[in-house]
Scaffold this active site. Structure first.
Site, PDB file in Angstrom:
ATOM      1  CE  LYS A  78      70.442  75.251  17.202  1.00  0.00           C
ATOM      2  NZ  LYS A  78      71.653  75.454  16.380  1.00  0.00           N
ATOM      3  CB  SER A 153      74.388  76.400  19.055  1.00  0.00           C
ATOM      4  OG  SER A 153      73.948  76.358  17.702  1.00  0.00           O
ATOM      5  CB  SER A 177      75.694  74.981  15.472  1.00  0.00           C
ATOM      6  OG  SER A 177      76.294  75.907  16.332  1.00  0.00           O
TER       7      SER A 177
HETATM    8  N1  GLN Z   1      80.320  77.666  17.878  1.00  0.00           N
HETATM    9  C1  GLN Z   1      80.083  78.654  16.865  1.00  0.00           C
HETATM   10  C2  GLN Z   1      79.705  79.953  17.529  1.00  0.00           C
HETATM   11  O1  GLN Z   1      79.719  80.001  18.707  1.00  0.00           O
HETATM   12  C3  GLN Z   1      79.060  78.176  15.897  1.00  0.00           C
HETATM   13  C4  GLN Z   1      77.663  78.464  16.243  1.00  0.00           C
HETATM   14  C5  GLN Z   1      76.685  77.983  15.232  1.00  0.00           C
HETATM   15  O2  GLN Z   1      77.050  77.288  14.271  1.00  0.00           O
HETATM   16  N2  GLN Z   1      75.442  78.391  15.400  1.00  0.00           N
HETATM   17  O3  GLN Z   1      79.423  80.916  16.909  1.00  0.00           O
END
Ligand code: GLN
Length: 481
Positions: A78, A153, A177
């Site tokens: 990532k 994400s 995420s």
């Molecule tokens: N969807 C969650 C957010 O928008 C989780 C993001 C993540 O785990 N980095 O914060």
């Protein structure tokens, strides 16, 4: 040979048997990855030259009789992890041009285990999102449910592995995420216990919630990667001194038995099956429950009574932390600078131009909840509710070994839908954020597809350092690929 379709375990077996080299494998995967850049767009950058050089080195080592846990295995990373010499942008304009001067600890661990770094996967900007649509570099498409979001994400990592554009990948999970995109792309994704894996060298999202974890095609591959990236790190004071077992041994004793889950109690948290749960997702989870019972597990209804406060609590804690963590991007130290004679003006212009809308929204929210006058009403109260949420999980684990639940309330939705509806996006995290707030571990496992062919994941949640149990149960419940 279709190299990119392989699992890590298959690739290692093939290379160790001399059936192919890491250079051949890496070349095959790079070709598949490059060919899908204009469609799936899983990667922000591919490093063909670097990867092939690492693969050649892996082949030399193997020819000289050396063996390592991941020798010659290509991996996608990532875009929020520092890999020395590679760009690291967290899919943000503000980090464009920044080149990592050092390896994150997880990267150093993978390098020492012989892994080959293919390139960097697309993500929501600074890991803020659930769709990979907030990336400065444009969205990623779900390779299984075409036309839909891959989740986020870590959507690029999920699309890379799910679309056979990588064998395995690393993601980060702050509020879901890893698990949510794994669920949407039909993969195994692990959110380790907070403190299990070092965060050193990861672009911080919300430091008290972030963990790095594997995204793979099989449970065994996830266990292999966890063996390499787990452990205490002197560079991360929140990493814990807890022995690292061999996770691939988790299912050894029960494997082959007709009732591999005998003696295991799986808690079914009733609040995770509430209003808004898509009926097809619900059906896949019910099937997983029945499979678990057939394999010998006992199912037990449990309650996590503060689940409904998960979203507001998470979005207060996480925005507070992100507003502080992103203060370092000022146009002086990293990446983008919009030059100006006045330094304060330079900060403002750089941040105005460098951050996308969702990042700005979170900084504003976070600054608000931390501001004097509102601190007690929001931030402090959220900290207290966070403790209650953690206690919910502790109480549940007094009655069961793991929890079994959906990962997401609904399958992947079409790209572009809800894009301008942040609340709608935030609400979709309802089944994943509790785990991060509590700090415990969880795993997303493929549980089949909807009638329209969209993958659905089942979530297994374990107590702190319960990863061995997660892997044991996941291995037994794993569907044939
Ligand atoms: N969807 C969650 C957010 O928008 C989780 C993001 C993540 O785990 N980095 O914060």
């Amino acid at each position: 040979m279709e190299f990119a379709k392989m699992t890590v375990t298959e690739a290692l077996r093939g290379m160790r048997a001399g059936a192919f080299t890491s250079v051949e494998l890496t070349q095959g995967v790079l070709q598949a990855a490059q060919a899908a850049q204009n469609t799936i767009h899983a990667y922000v950058t591919l490093d063909a030259e670097g990867a092939l050089a690492q693969a050649a080195e892996a082949d030399r080592m193997r020819a000289a009789g050396q063996e390592l846990p991941l020798l010659g295995v290509p991996i996608a990373v990532k875009d929020n992890m520092n890999v020395k010499g590679q760009p690291c942008t967290a899919s943000s304009h503000i980090l464009e041009g920044y080149v990592a001067p050092y390896d994150a600890t997880v990267i150093a661990q993978l390098r020492a285990a012989g892994a080959v770094f293919l390139g960097r996967t697309n993500m929501d900007e600074f890991a803020l999102g659930s769709t990979t649509q907030t990336s400065y570099f444009g969205p990623t498409e779900n390779p299984v449910a075409r036309g839909c979001i891959p989740g986020g994400s870590s959507g690029g990592s999920a699309a890379a592995v799910g679309g056979d554009l990588a064998l395995c990948a690393l993601g980060t999970d702050t509020g879901g995420s890893i698990r949510q995109p794994a669920s949407h792309c039909g993969l195994v994704g692990v959110k380790p216990t907070y403190g299990r894996v070092s965060r050193y060298g990861i672009v911080a999202c919300a430091s008290s919630l972030d963990q790095v974890g594997p995204m793979t095609k099989t449970v065994e591959d996830a266990a292999l990667l966890m063996n390499v990236i787990s452990g205490q790190d002197a560079m991360d004071a929140t990493s814990l001194d807890e022995p690292v077992p061999d996770y691939t041994q988790a299912w050894i004793e029960s494997e082959g038995s007709e009732k591999p889950l005998a003696g295991i109690t799986l808690g079914i948290p009733k609040e995770y099956f509430g209003e808004g749960l898509d009926p097809e997702v619900h059906t896949r989870i019910e099937e997983a429950k029945m499979r678990a019972e057939r394999l010998g597990a006992t199912l037990r209804p449990v309650s996590l009574p503060n689940t409904a406060y998960g979203i507001p609590t998470y979005y207060i804690c996480m925005t507070a932390e992100i507003s502080a963590n992103l203060a370092r991007f000022d146009g002086v130290r990293y990446g983008l600078r919009v030059p100006c004679d006045d330094v304060i003006e330079q900060y403002k212009r750089t941040r105005a131009e460098g951050f996308g809308a969702e990042v700005k929204r979170r900084i504003l929210l976070g600054t608000f909840v931390l501001s004097s006058g509102f601190y007690d009403a929001y931030y402090n109260r959220a900290q207290k509710v966070r403790t209650l949420i953690r206690r919910d999980f502790e109480a549940a684990f007094a009655q069961c070994d793991l929890l079994l639940a959906p990962v997401t309330p609904e399958p992947a939705w079409p790209l572009g839908v809800y894009q301008n509806d942040p609340i709608r996006n935030y609400l979709s995290d309802v089944l994943t954020v509790g785990v991060n707030l509590a700090g415990c571990c969880a795993l997303s496992l493929p549980a089949g597809k909807t009638a329209a062919g969209k993958p659905v994941g089942v979530q297994l949640i374990g107590p702190n350092f319960g990863e061995m149990m997660l892997f044991r149960v996941a291995k037994a419940l794993e569907l044939p690929r």
